[in-house]
Enzyme design. Structure first.
Site, short mmCIF file in Angstrom:
data_model
loop_
_atom_site.label_atom_id
_atom_site.label_comp_id
_atom_site.label_asym_id
_atom_site.label_seq_id
_atom_site.Cartn_x
_atom_site.Cartn_y
_atom_site.Cartn_z
N ASN A 35 0.87 -1.19 0.00
CA ASN A 35 0.00 0.00 0.00
C ASN A 35 0.90 1.23 0.00
O ASN A 35 1.51 1.56 1.01
CB ASN A 35 -0.89 -0.04 1.25
CG ASN A 35 -1.70 1.24 1.41
OD1 ASN A 35 -1.80 2.05 0.47
ND2 ASN A 35 -2.28 1.43 2.58
N LYS A 77 0.02 4.30 -0.24
CA LYS A 77 -0.60 5.51 0.34
C LYS A 77 -0.38 6.68 -0.63
O LYS A 77 -0.40 6.45 -1.84
CB LYS A 77 -0.03 5.76 1.74
CG LYS A 77 -0.07 4.48 2.59
CD LYS A 77 0.26 4.65 4.03
CE LYS A 77 0.15 3.31 4.74
NZ LYS A 77 0.37 3.38 6.16
N HIS A 132 -9.08 1.45 5.22
CA HIS A 132 -7.78 1.63 5.87
C HIS A 132 -7.96 2.58 7.06
O HIS A 132 -8.73 3.53 6.99
CB HIS A 132 -6.74 2.17 4.89
CG HIS A 132 -5.36 2.10 5.43
ND1 HIS A 132 -4.87 3.05 6.30
CD2 HIS A 132 -4.37 1.18 5.28
CE1 HIS A 132 -3.64 2.71 6.64
NE2 HIS A 132 -3.31 1.59 6.04
N GLU A 176 -6.24 4.94 8.08
CA GLU A 176 -6.01 6.36 7.76
C GLU A 176 -7.27 6.98 7.16
O GLU A 176 -7.60 8.14 7.43
CB GLU A 176 -4.80 6.48 6.82
CG GLU A 176 -3.50 6.23 7.57
CD GLU A 176 -2.38 5.66 6.73
OE1 GLU A 176 -2.44 5.72 5.49
OE2 GLU A 176 -1.42 5.14 7.33
N GLU A 217 -4.70 -4.73 10.81
CA GLU A 217 -3.66 -3.70 10.93
C GLU A 217 -3.85 -2.96 12.26
O GLU A 217 -4.61 -1.99 12.33
CB GLU A 217 -3.78 -2.70 9.77
CG GLU A 217 -3.50 -3.30 8.42
CD GLU A 217 -2.91 -2.27 7.45
OE1 GLU A 217 -1.88 -2.59 6.85
OE2 GLU A 217 -3.46 -1.17 7.33
N GLY A 257 3.36 2.34 10.63
CA GLY A 257 4.33 3.40 10.45
C GLY A 257 5.13 3.74 11.70
O GLY A 257 5.78 4.78 11.76
N SER A 304 4.15 -2.14 10.09
CA SER A 304 5.61 -2.23 10.25
C SER A 304 6.18 -3.56 9.78
O SER A 304 7.16 -4.06 10.36
CB SER A 304 6.02 -1.93 11.70
OG SER A 304 5.70 -0.58 12.02
P1 13P Z 1 3.63 0.43 7.50
O1 13P Z 1 4.07 -0.87 6.85
O2 13P Z 1 4.36 1.60 6.97
O3 13P Z 1 3.61 0.33 8.98
O4 13P Z 1 2.10 0.66 7.04
C1 13P Z 1 1.19 -0.36 7.17
C2 13P Z 1 -0.05 0.01 6.45
O5 13P Z 1 -0.76 0.91 6.84
C3 13P Z 1 -0.37 -0.75 5.22
O6 13P Z 1 -1.67 -0.50 4.81
#
Ligand code: 13P
Length: 255
Positions: free
Chosen positions: A14, A16, A100, A102, A172, A178, A217
């Site tokens: 992903n 983003k 997601h 976010e 997640e 992140g 992560s």
């Molecule tokens: P990270 O791998 O950067 O922690 O992000 C995970 C994520 O949100 C994938 O959708």
């Protein structure tokens, strides 16, 4: 690599809001020679909307599929700034990430909207990847299962039981996204087994078919041990999917 019987692992990157079309092109040219064609696991990248057609073109004939990061549930209409299932299908997307954290936290994505988006994606022939997960506060308060139960039950409520196995769910935990603070393999396995049990409440057979991924992560260094857990059917990768070498190493770990 494990994944339960009959379930093909999926590793999805992903991106983003990262990579222009040009940057996405450079990535895919670097990735393709690094992911061997005959391998078992499915591979997907989820670029921003604008890079979808270029990525579909570049990945054609390879093992890499292209997914979108969001979608509106209607086919067309007065929904400024939104993209419909039909538009994603025309662009050549194979699937779509939905819900997601976010989008839930920053853009007001609701379980009510997701309950409409999931069946709309399936009806359009897109593989939905539904993201669920708890905050750090919820985990500390012992509310992880309650949160997961609500999200899974509400978001999948309008998916026909016989199609539940086509839905991919990504666990997640928000505190792991992140942050570099990856869930332990035990935490990931436990939450994912719980999610599968929630699907099994509707159909045991469909729960065995449905793939449940871990995200948060994931890196080349920790992918193999996470993917070795029996219920972990793959990974949804953020930061580490932006670099072709580290993403290819995660794909490799999935087999
Ligand atoms: P990270 O791998 O950067 O922690 O992000 C995970 C994520 O949100 C994938 O959708």
């Amino acid at each position: 690599m494990s994944a339960g019987p009959g379930r093909r692992p999926l590793v999805a990157g992903n991106w983003k809001m990262h990579k222009t079309i040009g940057e996405a092109e450079a990535f895919i040219q670097a990735l393709l020679p690094r992911v061997s064609a005959g391998a078992h696991a499915e591979v997907a990248i989820c670029p921003p909307f604008l890079a979808l057609p270029a990525m579909v073109d570049s990945a054609r004939g390879s093992r890499v599929q292209v997914y979108a990061q969001n979608m509106h549930q209607e086919q067309a209409g007065a929904f400024t700034g939104e993209v419909s299932p039909a538009m994603l299908v025309e662009a050549g997307a194979h699937g779509v990430v939905l819900g997601h954290s976010e989008r839930r936290e920053m853009f007001g994505e609701s379980d009510k909207a997701l309950a409409l988006k999931l069946p709309a994606a399936l009806a359009a022939g897109l593989v939905p990847v539904l993201c669920v997960g708890e905050t750090e506060q919820e985990r500390e308060a012992g509310e992880t299962e309650r949160k997961l139960r609500r999200q899974v039950q509400e978001d999948l409520a309008q998916v026909e039981t016989e199609r539940l196995g086509e839905v991919v769910i990504a666990y997640e935990p928000i505190w792991a996204i992140g942050t570099g603070q990856v869930a332990t393999v035990e935490e990931a396995q436990e939450a994912i087994a719980f999610i599968r049990a929630l699907v099994a409440d509707r159909s045991g057979e469909e729960a065995e078919r449905a793939r449940v991924l871990y995200g948060g992560s994931v890196k080349a260094e920790n992918a193999a041990e996470l993917l070795a857990e029996p219920d972990v059917d793959g990974a949804l990768v953020g930061g580490a999917s932006l670099d072709p070498e580290s993403f290819a190493a995660i794909v490799e770990a999935a087999g």
